[in-house]
Design a protein around this motif. Structure first.
Motif, PDB file in Angstrom:
ATOM      1  N   PRO A  83      36.770  26.888  45.165  1.00 47.59           N
ATOM      2  CA  PRO A  83      37.144  28.228  44.715  1.00 47.59           C
ATOM      3  C   PRO A  83      38.118  28.194  43.536  1.00 47.59           C
ATOM      4  O   PRO A  83      39.006  27.340  43.474  1.00 47.59           O
ATOM      5  CB  PRO A  83      37.809  28.846  45.950  1.00 47.59           C
ATOM      6  N   ILE A  84      37.956  29.161  42.636  1.00 48.65           N
ATOM      7  CA  ILE A  84      38.837  29.272  41.472  1.00 48.65           C
ATOM      8  C   ILE A  84      39.011  30.754  41.135  1.00 48.65           C
ATOM      9  O   ILE A  84      38.077  31.546  41.310  1.00 48.65           O
ATOM     10  CB  ILE A  84      38.274  28.471  40.262  1.00 48.65           C
ATOM     11  N   VAL A  85      40.220  31.113  40.701  1.00 47.64           N
ATOM     12  CA  VAL A  85      40.529  32.486  40.299  1.00 47.64           C
ATOM     13  C   VAL A  85      41.113  32.418  38.892  1.00 47.64           C
ATOM     14  O   VAL A  85      41.972  31.565  38.619  1.00 47.64           O
ATOM     15  CB  VAL A  85      41.525  33.152  41.275  1.00 47.64           C
ATOM     16  N   VAL A  86      40.636  33.287  38.017  1.00 45.06           N
ATOM     17  CA  VAL A  86      41.141  33.338  36.640  1.00 45.06           C
ATOM     18  C   VAL A  86      41.579  34.762  36.337  1.00 45.06           C
ATOM     19  O   VAL A  86      40.814  35.712  36.553  1.00 45.06           O
ATOM     20  CB  VAL A  86      40.058  32.904  35.623  1.00 45.06           C
ATOM     21  N   LEU A  87      42.813  34.915  35.868  1.00 46.19           N
ATOM     22  CA  LEU A  87      43.322  36.217  35.431  1.00 46.19           C
ATOM     23  C   LEU A  87      43.700  36.081  33.971  1.00 46.19           C
ATOM     24  O   LEU A  87      44.404  35.137  33.600  1.00 46.19           O
ATOM     25  CB  LEU A  87      44.552  36.623  36.242  1.00 46.19           C
ATOM     26  N   LYS A  88      43.231  37.021  33.157  1.00 46.72           N
ATOM     27  CA  LYS A  88      43.524  36.907  31.730  1.00 46.72           C
ATOM     28  C   LYS A  88      43.726  38.299  31.147  1.00 46.72           C
ATOM     29  O   LYS A  88      43.058  39.252  31.543  1.00 46.72           O
ATOM     30  CB  LYS A  88      42.368  36.206  31.009  1.00 46.72           C
ATOM     31  N   ASN A  89      44.681  38.363  30.246  1.00 47.95           N
ATOM     32  CA  ASN A  89      44.907  39.602  29.511  1.00 47.95           C
ATOM     33  C   ASN A  89      45.327  39.234  28.089  1.00 47.95           C
ATOM     34  O   ASN A  89      46.485  38.887  27.845  1.00 47.95           O
ATOM     35  CB  ASN A  89      45.982  40.451  30.205  1.00 47.95           C
ATOM     36  N   GLY A  90      44.399  39.246  27.188  1.00 49.74           N
ATOM     37  CA  GLY A  90      44.692  39.005  25.775  1.00 49.74           C
ATOM     38  C   GLY A  90      45.142  37.589  25.491  1.00 49.74           C
ATOM     39  O   GLY A  90      44.906  36.666  26.269  1.00 49.74           O
ATOM     40  N   ASP A  91      45.810  37.436  24.351  1.00 43.71           N
ATOM     41  CA  ASP A  91      46.283  36.118  23.934  1.00 43.71           C
ATOM     42  C   ASP A  91      47.630  35.827  24.567  1.00 43.71           C
ATOM     43  O   ASP A  91      48.399  36.737  24.852  1.00 43.71           O
ATOM     44  CB  ASP A  91      46.408  36.076  22.410  1.00 43.71           C
ATOM     45  N   GLY A  92      47.909  34.562  24.743  1.00 47.54           N
ATOM     46  CA  GLY A  92      49.182  34.155  25.323  1.00 47.54           C
ATOM     47  C   GLY A  92      49.019  32.812  25.986  1.00 47.54           C
ATOM     48  O   GLY A  92      47.933  32.225  25.958  1.00 47.54           O
ATOM     49  N   PRO A  93      50.099  32.323  26.582  1.00 49.68           N
ATOM     50  CA  PRO A  93      50.029  31.009  27.211  1.00 49.68           C
ATOM     51  C   PRO A  93      49.163  31.011  28.475  1.00 49.68           C
ATOM     52  O   PRO A  93      48.875  32.060  29.047  1.00 49.68           O
ATOM     53  CB  PRO A  93      51.493  30.695  27.551  1.00 49.68           C
ATOM     54  N   THR A  94      48.789  29.810  28.892  1.00 55.79           N
ATOM     55  CA  THR A  94      48.004  29.626  30.124  1.00 55.79           C
ATOM     56  C   THR A  94      48.800  28.788  31.113  1.00 55.79           C
ATOM     57  O   THR A  94      49.302  27.720  30.763  1.00 55.79           O
ATOM     58  CB  THR A  94      46.675  28.911  29.819  1.00 55.79           C
ATOM     59  N   ALA A  95      48.891  29.315  32.347  1.00 52.00           N
ATOM     60  CA  ALA A  95      49.483  28.553  33.452  1.00 52.00           C
ATOM     61  C   ALA A  95      48.359  28.151  34.401  1.00 52.00           C
ATOM     62  O   ALA A  95      47.520  28.977  34.754  1.00 52.00           O
ATOM     63  CB  ALA A  95      50.516  29.399  34.186  1.00 52.00           C
TER      64      ALA A  95
END
Ligand code: CA
Length: 337
Positions: free
Chosen positions: A41-53
């Motif tokens: 399982p994997i979950v990805v949350l993204k909102n526009g440009d910016g760093p990735t944790a």
């Protein structure tokens, strides 16, 4: 950088905005499932440009605190509130996590000893390869949430591996502080960490943090609180969450270092472990750490194992039965920066 040769197929699109969940499909053809895949399982949350944790748990399947914390994060974090991207892999060694074991029941693979992995290798080697070559390169920060698992118990702590006294560790120490755990420690380089997930992050020059949140195959409220505040505050530290989201520490962070062999105490004989100190104790060089008893011959004298140096008892073995070579304790010493 050479092109990744992974055979794992993600169901999520790492470039898409919003909240996605799905599986990394690790195809595994066996007697009972000819065309089947292992669903990681994997979950990805993204909102526009910016760093990735990138947050990972279940690297060892019997370490549950991080898995619970990341299940909570996956549901509670609102993608509209973030700036950038959060990738959550809560059961990295999925077969081991489902089995509640440190290692995979499929290939006995210890995921945290198999980096950088092999795209054509065993199931666990393929997972390591995918994390190292597909996920870590997307990240600005990798946090791998561990605990003591079935056999060890830690005073809950956040940690940085690959520590070098002669290098500029400002970035790592700032992230360590941002986690706001009552206890933090650094593990000196040359402790064989290159085969770990954190070792993979260091290879890619990605900021890497780990934790040891407790252990002994269970979850405590205290450890969860430290984990969830830490993960939240790392997102603030990266600028993915706003400053207003920062959770206050309970107090100052005590920072230790874990050095070489003299920090560890091992079982000298096969037998039954009687601890003579407890987690959180300060001990001195030469102090008896444990007696090993022999219930098969209870008239035999126990054998004593002693600490080789002064320090803080950071980690303790849990099972009573022990064999020569098992780690009984390890220490930390206050870090002089
Ligand atoms: Ca672990």
């Amino acid at each position: 950088m050479p092109t990744s040769r992974t055979r794992i197929i993600p169901e999520v699109d790492f470039a898409r905005n919003g909240r996605q969940h799905g599986f990394l499909r690790l195809f595994h053809s066996v007697h009972s499932s000819a065309y089947g895949f292992i669903p990681i399982p994997i979950v990805v949350l993204k909102n526009g440009d910016g760093p990735t944790a990138l947050f990972v748990s279940g690297t060892h399947g019997d370490e549950y605190e991080g898995q619970v914390a990341l299940c909570n994060l996956a549901k509670s974090l609102d993608p509209a509130r973030i700036q950038g991207r959060v990738i959550i892999l809560p059961a990295a060694n999925f077969p081991a996590a489902v089995a509640g074991r440190r290692t995979s029941p499929i290939d006995e693979g210890n995921l945290n000893r198999l980096f950088p992995g092999d795209p054509d290798g065993t199931v666990t080697q393929q997972i390591a390869y995918y994390i190292e070559h597909e996920l870590i390169p997307l990240a600005d920060l990798v946090c791998d949430l561990h605990s003591g698992g079935s056999s060890l118990m830690y005073v809950p702590a956040v940690l940085v591996g690959g520590y070098r006294r002669d290098a500029d560790m400002t970035r790592q120490l700032a992230a360590l502080q941002a986690f706001a755990s009552p206890l933090a420690y650094v593990v000196e380089a040359n402790q064989g960490g290159d085969r770990t997930l954190s070792g993979g992050a260091i290879r890619h020059d990605v900021l890497a943090l780990g934790t040891e949140l407790g252990g002994s195959g269970h979850v405590t409220r205290a450890a969860l609180r430290i984990a969830e505040r830490g993960v939240n505050n790392l997102l603030v530290h990266l600028g993915i969450l706003p400053d207003t989201a920062r959770l206050a520490p309970d107090g100052p962070t005590r920072t230790l270092e874990v050095g070489g062999a003299d920090y560890y105490v091992y079982t000298p004989e096969n037998g039954l472990f009687e601890p003579l100190v407890e987690l959180g104790d300060m001990v001195h060089a030469g102090q008896p750490a444990a007696r090993i008893h022999f219930p098969e011959t209870p008239w035999a004298d126990p054998v004593t194992a002693s600490f080789a140096r002064d320090g803080f008892v950071l980690c303790k073995r849990m099972p009573g039965r022990t064999m020569r070579g098992d780690c009984l304790f390890h220490l930390g010493t206050d870090l002089a920066v």
